[in-house]
Each structure stands twice: as structure tokens, then as C-alpha cells.
Design a protein around this motif. Structure first.
Motif, PDB file in Angstrom:
ATOM      1  N   ARG A 112       0.976  -1.176   0.061  1.00 20.87           N
ATOM      2  CA  ARG A 112      -0.116   0.166  -0.160  1.00 20.87           C
ATOM      3  C   ARG A 112       1.013   1.209  -0.063  1.00 20.87           C
ATOM      4  NH1 ARG A 112      -3.166  -0.261   4.809  1.00 20.87           N
ATOM      5  NH2 ARG A 112      -3.342   1.845   4.794  1.00 20.87           N
ATOM      6  N   TYR A 113       2.032   1.198   0.719  1.00 21.90           N
ATOM      7  CA  TYR A 113       2.924   2.235   0.853  1.00 21.90           C
ATOM      8  C   TYR A 113       3.735   2.506  -0.509  1.00 21.90           C
ATOM      9  CZ  TYR A 113       1.033   3.239   5.614  1.00 21.90           C
ATOM     10  OH  TYR A 113       0.151   3.670   6.748  1.00 21.90           O
TER      11      TYR A 113
ATOM     12  N   PRO B  51       2.006   3.497  -4.534  1.00 25.65           N
ATOM     13  CA  PRO B  51       1.938   4.709  -5.298  1.00 25.65           C
ATOM     14  C   PRO B  51       3.073   5.440  -5.767  1.00 25.65           C
ATOM     15  CG  PRO B  51       0.770   4.637  -3.317  1.00 25.65           C
ATOM     16  CD  PRO B  51       1.661   3.387  -3.408  1.00 25.65           C
ATOM     17  N   ILE B  52       4.172   5.164  -5.137  1.00 23.57           N
ATOM     18  CA  ILE B  52       5.547   5.829  -5.498  1.00 23.57           C
ATOM     19  C   ILE B  52       5.903   5.213  -6.756  1.00 23.57           C
ATOM     20  CG2 ILE B  52       7.693   6.224  -4.749  1.00 23.57           C
ATOM     21  CD1 ILE B  52       5.728   7.888  -3.177  1.00 23.57           C
TER      22      ILE B  52
ATOM     23  N   ASP C 275       4.378   3.650  -8.845  1.00 23.18           N
ATOM     24  CA  ASP C 275       3.656   3.821  -9.986  1.00 23.18           C
ATOM     25  C   ASP C 275       3.714   5.207 -10.507  1.00 23.18           C
ATOM     26  OD1 ASP C 275       1.568   2.733 -11.438  1.00 23.18           O
ATOM     27  OD2 ASP C 275       0.076   3.891 -10.287  1.00 23.18           O
ATOM     28  N   PHE C 276       4.310   6.043  -9.745  1.00 26.21           N
ATOM     29  CA  PHE C 276       4.607   7.820 -10.225  1.00 26.21           C
ATOM     30  C   PHE C 276       5.611   7.706 -11.211  1.00 26.21           C
ATOM     31  CE2 PHE C 276       6.712  11.756  -9.659  1.00 26.21           C
ATOM     32  CZ  PHE C 276       5.571  12.485 -10.185  1.00 26.21           C
TER      33      PHE C 276
ATOM     34  N   SER D 297       5.557   6.266 -14.320  1.00 25.87           N
ATOM     35  CA  SER D 297       4.680   7.340 -15.129  1.00 25.87           C
ATOM     36  C   SER D 297       5.429   8.266 -16.037  1.00 25.87           C
ATOM     37  CB  SER D 297       3.471   8.180 -14.453  1.00 25.87           C
ATOM     38  OG  SER D 297       2.594   7.278 -13.684  1.00 25.87           O
ATOM     39  N   ILE D 298       6.741   8.295 -15.384  1.00 22.94           N
ATOM     40  CA  ILE D 298       7.609   9.200 -16.216  1.00 22.94           C
ATOM     41  C   ILE D 298       8.200   8.530 -17.269  1.00 22.94           C
ATOM     42  CG2 ILE D 298       9.772  10.641 -15.990  1.00 22.94           C
ATOM     43  CD1 ILE D 298       9.249  10.702 -12.831  1.00 22.94           C
ATOM     44  N   PRO D 299       8.152   9.088 -18.595  1.00 14.50           N
ATOM     45  CA  PRO D 299       8.930   8.410 -19.769  1.00 14.50           C
ATOM     46  C   PRO D 299      10.262   8.129 -19.504  1.00 14.50           C
ATOM     47  CG  PRO D 299       7.565  10.325 -20.534  1.00 14.50           C
ATOM     48  CD  PRO D 299       7.507  10.502 -19.080  1.00 14.50           C
ATOM     49  N   PRO D 300      10.560   6.715 -19.419  1.00 15.77           N
ATOM     50  CA  PRO D 300      12.000   6.290 -19.118  1.00 15.77           C
ATOM     51  C   PRO D 300      13.136   7.104 -19.785  1.00 15.77           C
ATOM     52  CG  PRO D 300      10.679   4.425 -20.187  1.00 15.77           C
ATOM     53  CD  PRO D 300       9.651   5.631 -19.969  1.00 15.77           C
TER      54      PRO D 300
ATOM     55  N   LEU E 291      14.356  10.323 -18.183  1.00 14.14           N
ATOM     56  CA  LEU E 291      15.423  10.045 -17.094  1.00 14.14           C
ATOM     57  C   LEU E 291      16.625  10.005 -17.289  1.00 14.14           C
ATOM     58  CD1 LEU E 291      13.347   7.498 -15.044  1.00 14.14           C
ATOM     59  CD2 LEU E 291      13.663   9.759 -14.311  1.00 14.14           C
TER      60      LEU E 291
END
Lengths: 257, 252, 258
Positions: free
Chosen positions: C93-94, C97-98, C100-101, C104-107, C110
Motif C-alpha cells: 500500500r505504501y 503509489p511511489i 507507479d509515479f 509514469s515518467i517516460p523512461p 530520465l
């Protein structure tokens, strides 16, 4: 002489496979009388479902002919309805119960209100009034099978074909559905052909039982069930004729007789 | 006190913890230094971008490439896939070719796109289409072919024709597959639109990121990354929601 | 014999379209004077000069080496980490989300950050690849381990296996079909980031070769690079599929039966 509802004449069915030809049916002949309830039984893998596919026009025999009311079968005949074992797969999950039932009616040119009325009647017949707006997957297995029976009777068929219709429901529901099918037959006088592996069920429901046996399969025997209608789960199953018939048919299916 | 904590969504807590860890690594970690923005610097960078019109112009250009390319690929690919899926022969004929192009990432054809089209919006749109059209078409065709045979046989028993089978059975049944393909296509569209800017010099957020990085604007570079992450999350939330509404019967 | 003919027929049905396509390209481009679309015959001649096998050690080998090293690092880190996180309900749960975020940034976006941090050398490229590829693997592993079949879990517990044995011998193997879908996405990302890190980081590698050729208007060379990248992308995918089929034989066998 009256014309039989379905006439199977000398039907042979072979499938080509990579390992050679698979002979499934060998010179099967049988006439289904108008208004009769006929069960096809036999050991598993004997070709019961193949025969059923031939009756519905989904496949054509490699030899022999099938006639429905005197006309040779080339594709699915007018006035045919089906109920299959996999109710989860034969109902459309994206349509409501009412839309599933009315879908085959789209082909008949019926007015909207007539269609509505027919849907209501069919649902009432199977005891599902009030579920019009539900989706099939929101109902229990037995209820879903009732929906496919409702869909079948909505087209006012003259012939109803069922493939192991009660195989995937629990025992209690099964008894209920069997009585429902008898009632439907009574109300509409539909000629019914059912494939089943359950011999008790075949004896309970049928006028005649066709026993397939052998490889390739042929008609081993035709057993007349001379127990009067109406039948009931309690009385009929305790009838001594019921016990004799099931023992006899069981023996034939097992090849003991 | 624990009662209050339990009522805060896990996502909020983990975001706060992650930001704290980021802040610490950025300040004291082995890579700490001018080129590693801390969480607070990155947020400050994002904040300064939000008041910057060039940033919003870049967002607009990226979304423009992604959305136009996405829509065109769907409009081409779904009917194409339906057509291909109608017959076994056409499905098997095209499968190998489409699979081949499907697995080639669009970054591979960027050099050709630069030469033939030039580093502009059109190039981004073309790359997005190339990235999606094969995958969506083949997935649609697969969905159409994969319609439950029991369903089709039931329809044939009720004397439905080929066209009615396509309309009433094959298309709705394929729509679950189509929806998955479309969802993947939407996130791919955003990614490819950014890559077109980064690698191919097309306008938009990718290009902005490249210019900020080579201009040494570290905070804003990280800010753009945060913006991209937020954009990606928003996009996928939006699509999942729409999909649940349309394909309500699957995943029941 | 029939089996052979069936196989041959299947191959022919799959192959006629690509053959027609290449033949069409060859003929249509034969007289081409458009500098951006040189004749396929010219591209093929140059392809033989460049890639059979003159420049392969210089440009192809380093690319594939970086790709494999980066991907392996991602696998070695992400699968155990994902297993541990997925086994714990609150961990999932913790952390989710991180993860997932970041995913979501196009690899590729980076890569500039890693250039800022690490410079332009191979270390930067491998780090970019490993970092980008690890997120889909991590998410898939978490998901797979979390959704272990409860019956299997109960059975394992009734055998009195230790918790760690249940985690690594029961839950992780059961999660492998899901993990592999993450590995596949991760591998495709690794391939893209390999090219991007070369293009943006300048220097050796097939991606860099192709883009430098483009910038220098060596158009035929650029085309050979694109063709080779396309073929490589496809071949690597096939190799990956083979590895998956071999590792998940139990899964595909079961699926075939149902």
C-alpha cells in the motif's frame, strides 16, 4: 403416415485429423416423432455432441441425410432453439437479460411492444420476472440457465435442442430445471432433443432414449419410457419402472448388456 | 494519534516519506551536489515552471502530438483490425508483419523521421502513429478472432448472418481486447511524444527538458520530470475510468 | 507428412506479405532520386559493408553488452525487492503509489538526469537502463506475489513450510507468469533506453552511429542503422519469448489444456 419432426437417415460423420481420419458416427438412423422428448445417452466421447451439432445444422454429415419436417437440412432450420451447457459462454455478458432474450427476435419483424411482451412472457414462464435489467453475470448459474431457456422459448420454436443443459448446476437446481423443461414442453408442445450423460435425468424427462455405443458410434438401442406424464421428482423416481429402465439403460451405456 | 494517521490515505503518507528520503539523499547522499536537486528544489523548479508560459506551451505541444497521433492511430487501427480479424487467412497473413513492426520501438525510426519530415509537430504525430497502429490493429484482430465459439454457434443456431455476428457478438466481445490496446496506446502516445522532443528535436516537453538540462538549469529539469510523472498518472486515471464505464461487464 | 505440409503452409501464409513488401520497396525505390529515400539496393550494399561484420564489434557489441548488464541489474534488484514488498500488505500500500509515479515518467526522460549526475560514460548508460527497466519488473512482481492463489498458500502452510520458504519457493514461482509480463515490458524499455542513452550521451553504440549519420547527412548509413536496429529489436524480442516459454512451461501447458 405422419412426417417425423426430425429424421436422421444413415448418418455417418468422419473428421480428418493430422493422425488420420476419426470415425465418429457410423450409419446412425433414427426418427424423432413430433412433440416427443428424446434423450441421447452414451459413454463420454461417443459422439453425442457431434450428433447434436448435425441436428442443429452447425455441421454437415459426411454421409447420409437429416430431414427436418421432410426438408433436407443444410443450415440451421427455421424454428430451432438451443440451450447449451456453457450458459456463461452462450449468453452475452454485455447485454441485459431482457436484451439477451430479445436478440433472436430481432430477425422476426416484430413490433417493439410485441417483443417486450414476448420477453415478459418468457421470463414469467421460467420464473424470472423482475430480472429484465440485470446482467447475466449478476445471476446464479441456475438462473442463467433459465435465461437461456427463456431465450429459447421466446422464439416460439417447434424444435428445442439441448446439450447437457443441466451439467454445470447443483443437484437441487437441476431438479427444478428438469421440471421447468417438462412444463415448457407441456405448455408449448415443443419437440425436444437433449444430450445428457445423466441416465436418471434421461429416464425422468424422456419419451424415448437413444443409446449410442461403439467406436464409431451407432444406435445401440432405443428405449421407450412408458411412465405416464405428468411426472414428479418424488413419485416418478420411486416408480419401479423408473428403476428398471435406469438399470437397463445403464447396462447398455456401459456395454454390459 | 494512531487513529488520525490511519485515516490518512497510504498514498499521502508514502509520498511524504518518499519526499523526505529524497531530500536527505539529495542533501547528504554520495551524489549530493549541484547536479542533484533535492525534493524541495525540484518542487521549487516545478513551481517556477507553472508560472512560465514556455512551459505551458510545451505541455500544449506535447499533448497535441500525443492526442492527434493517438486519435489517428485508433481511427486507422480499429477498423483495420476488424477487417483483418474477419477471416483466418487475413489474420494469419498479417500477424507476422504486424508483430514485427509492433515490437520495433519508434525511437528506431526517429533518424528517418527527422530526415523525411523534420523536427516538428508532424514528426511527433507520425511517431505516435507508428508506435500504436500495429499494436492496436493486431490486438483488435485478435479480439475479433477470439470471440467465444459457443457464442457464435448459438447465434448461428438462431440463424444470424455474418454481419450480424460481427455487430452483435464479435465487436462487443473484442471490445475488452480493444480497450486494453487503447489504454496501452494512450500511455505510449504520451511517452513517444516526449521522446520525439528529447531525441528527435520535436517541440514540447521533451525538447524543453533537453534544453533545461544542457543549459544547466538543474531545478527546472527535475521540475519537468515531476510534471511528466503527474501528467502520466492523470492520463492513465482518466483512461481507466472511461474504460470501466464502457466495458462494464469484464472484470466483474 | 501432413504435419510438415501444415507447417509449411503456416510459414507461407505468414511470409507472403513481408516478401511482397520488401519486393515492392526494392522496385519502387530502384530509380529513386529522393535523397532521403535511397534505393533499397544501395542501402543493402552499404549494410553489407557496415554490418557484415566490419562495425559490429565497435557499435553493436557495446550496445548489447550495456543492454544486458543493465537489464540483469534491474532483474536482480527488482524481483527480490518486489517479492518482499508484495508479501507485505501494508508494504504494497505504501510503496505502490511511489513506484507507479516514477513509472509514469517516460523512461527516456530520465536519461538527461543521469547525464547530469554521472556524465556520459558507460556507467551512466547502464545505470539509466537498470533504473528504467526495474520499475515495470518491480510492479509486476508486487502484483504477482500479492495475488498468490490462496488454496496453494493454505496447502503450503499445512505442510509447515517456514515463512521464507513459502515466500521464495511458493509465492514467487506462482507469481512468475505475472513477473514475466513485467520483464517483457522492462526489456523493451531497456532496449529503448539503450538507444536513447547513446543518442543523448554521444559516443559509441548503434543508436549514436545512426543519429550521427543522420546529422551528417550520411543518409544511406542512417538507413542501414535503422534497418539493423529494427531487426535487432525484433530478434531480441524473439529470444525473450523463447526464454519465457522455456521458463514457464508449466504455465503454458496448463493454459493449453483449459
Amino acid at each position: 403416415m405422419t412426417i417425423p419432426a426430425i429424421s436422421i437417415r444413415d448418418v455417418t460423420m468422419d473428421y480428418p485429423t493430422p493422425d488420420g481420419v476419426n470415425h465418429v458416427l457410423d450409419h446412425v438412423s433414427y426418427d424423432v416423432a413430433e412433440g416427443h422428448f428424446v434423450s441421447i445417452v452414451g459413454p463420454s466421447g461417443v459422439g453425442k455432441t457431434t450428433l447434436l451439432r448435425l441436428l442443429t445444422g452447425l455441421a454437415s454429415p459426411t454421409g447420409g441425410e437429416i430431414h427436418v419436417r421432410g426438408e433436407r437440412l443444410t443450415s440451421s432450420p427455421e424454428g430451432l432453439a438451443v440451450v447449451l451447457q456453457d450458459y456463461t459462454r452462450s449468453l452475452m455478458p454485455w447485454l441485459t437479460v431482457a436484451k439477451n432474450i430479445s436478440l433472436p427476435l430481432r430477425r422476426a419483424k416484430m413490433s417493439r411492444s410485441a417483443v417486450q411482451e414476448r420477453v415478459q412472457e418468457s421470463l414469467a414462464e421460467v420464473g424470472l420476472t423482475g430480472t429484465e435489467r440485470s446482467y447475466p453475470w449478476q445471476l446464479s448459474g441456475g438462473m442463467q440457465q433459465r435465461v437461456s431457456i427463456a431465450r429459447a422459448i421466446a422464439v416460439r420454436p417447434s424444435i428445442l435442442v439441448m446439450d447437457e443443459p443441466f451439467a454445470s448446476v447443483d443437484a437441487q437446481t437441476r431438479f427444478d430445471l428438469e421440471d421447468l423443461v417438462l412444463k415448457v414442453r407441456d405448455d408449448f408442445g415443443i419437440t425436444t432433443v437433449m444430450v445428457t450423460h445423466d441416465i436418471d435425468e434421461a429416464v425422468y424427462l424422456s419419451d424415448e432414449i437413444v443409446v449410442l455405443h461403439g467406436k464409431p458410434a451407432a444406435v445401440r438401442d432405443v428405449v421407450k419410457v412408458e411412465i405416464p406424464f405428468p411426472r414428479s421428482q418424488m413419485a416418478t423416481r420411486n416408480d419401479h419402472r423408473f428403476a428398471e429402465l435406469r438399470t437397463r439403460v445403464y447396462g447398455m451405456v456401459r456395454g454390459l448388456e | 494519534m494512531p487513529g488520525i494517521i490511519r485515516r490518512i490515505p497510504a498514498g499521502v503518507i508514502s509520498t511524504i516519506i518518499a519526499l523526505l528520503i529524497w531530500q536527505l539523499i539529495g542533501s547528504f547522499g554520495p551524489l549530493a551536489g549541484d547536479s542533484f536537486a533535492t525534493a524541495s528544489e525540484a518542487i521549487a523548479g516545478l513551481a517556477s515552471l507553472l508560472t512560465d508560459s514556455t512551459f505551458w506551451a510545451a505541455v500544449g505541444q506535447t499533448l497535441q502530438m500525443a492526442v492527434i497521433g493517438f486519435v489517428i492511430s485508433i481511427v486507422i487501427a480499429v477498423p483495420l483490425g476488424l477487417l483483418i480479424g474477419l477471416s483466418r487467412f487475413s489474420y494469419r497473413s498479417t500477424k507476422f508483419t504486424f508483430d514485427f513492426f509492433k515490437v520495433i520501438p519508434p525511437i528506431v525510426i526517429i533518424p528517418i523521421a527527422i530526415l523525411a519530415i523534420g523536427p516538428n509537430i508532424t514528426m511527433g504525430v507520425v511517431l505516435v502513429i507508428f508506435a500504436n497502429v500495429f499494436a492496436v490493429a493486431i490486438q483488435t484482430a485478435y479480439g475479433v478472432r477470439d470471440t467465444d465459439p459457443v457464442l457464435l454457434e448459438t447465434m448461428r443456431c438462431y440463424r444470424f448472418g455474418i454481419l450480424q455476428q460481427l455487430l452483435y457478438a464479435r465487436l462487443p466481445s473484442a471490445s475488452a481486447q480493444i480497450a486494453v490496446a487503447i489504454r496501452l496506446a494512450a500511455s505510449a502516445a504520451l511517452i513517444v511524444a516526449v521522446v520525439a522532443g528529447l531525441v528527435g528535436g520535436a517541440p514540447g516537453l521533451g525538447n524543453l527538458l533537453m534544453r533545461l538540462q544542457s543549459g544547466g538549469q538543474v531545478e527546472k529539469t527535475y521540475g519537468v520530470l515531476l510534471a511528466l510523472g503527474i501528467l502520466g498518472i492523470l492520463m492513465s486515471r482518466l483512461i481507466v475510468r472511461g474504460q470501466r464505464r464502457i466495458i462494464f461487464w469484464s472484470g466483474r | 507428412m501432413t504435419r510438415f505440409w501444415r507447417w509449411l503452409l503456416a510459414v507461407l501464409i505468414g511470409a507472403w506479405l513481408p516478401i511482397v513488401f520488401v519486393a515492392w520497396w526494392w522496385n519502387a525505390s530502384a530509380e529513386s532520386t529522393n535523397p532521403f529515400f535511397p534505393p533499397l539496393s544501395v542501402i543493402w550494399e552499404q549494410f553489407k559493408v557496415n554490418w557484415i561484420f566490419e562495425l559490429v564489434p565497435v557499435h553493436v557489441v557495446p550496445s548489447i553488452r550495456n543492454l544486458l548488464i543493465g537489464f540483469l541489474i534491474a532483474v536482480v534488484i527488482a524481483i527480490p525487492a518486489g517479492t518482499l514488498i508484495g508479501a507485505s500488505r501494508s508494504g504494497t500500500r505504501y510503496v505502490e503509489p511511489i513506484v507507479d509515479f516514477i513509472r509514469s515518467i517516460p523512461p527516456v526522460a530520465l536519461v538527461p538526469i543521469f547525464i547530469l549526475l554521472l556524465g556520459l560514460d558507460a556507467q551512466m548508460r547502464i545505470t539509466s537502463i537498470a533504473f528504467s527497466a526495474s520499475f515495470p519488473i518491480l510492479l509486476a512482481t508486487i502484483e504477482g506475489v500479492r495475488s498468490t492463489n490462496l488454496v496453494v498458500l493454505d496447502t503450503a502452510q499445512s505442510f509447515r513450510l517456514s515463512p521464507s520458504a513459502i515466500l521464495w519457493r511458493v509465492r514467487l514461482p506462482g507469481a512468475m507468469p505475472t513477473v514475466f509480463s513485467g520483464l517483457q515490458v522492462g526489456f523493451q524499455i531497456a532496449f529503448v533506453v539503450t538507444i536513447a542513452s547513446e543518442v543523448l550521451g554521444s559516443g559509441f553504440g548503434l543508436g549514436a552511429f545512426t543519429l550521427i549519420a543522420t546529422d551528417s547527412f550520411l543518409i544511406v548509413d542512417a538507413w542501414t542503422g535503422v534497418v539493423l536496429l529494427g531487426i535487432l529489436g525484433y530478434l531480441l524480442n524473439i529470444v525473450f519469448d523463447l526464454v519465457e516459454r522455456l521458463s514457464l512451461r508449466w504455465y503454458y501447458g496448463q493454459k493449453k489444456l483449459s
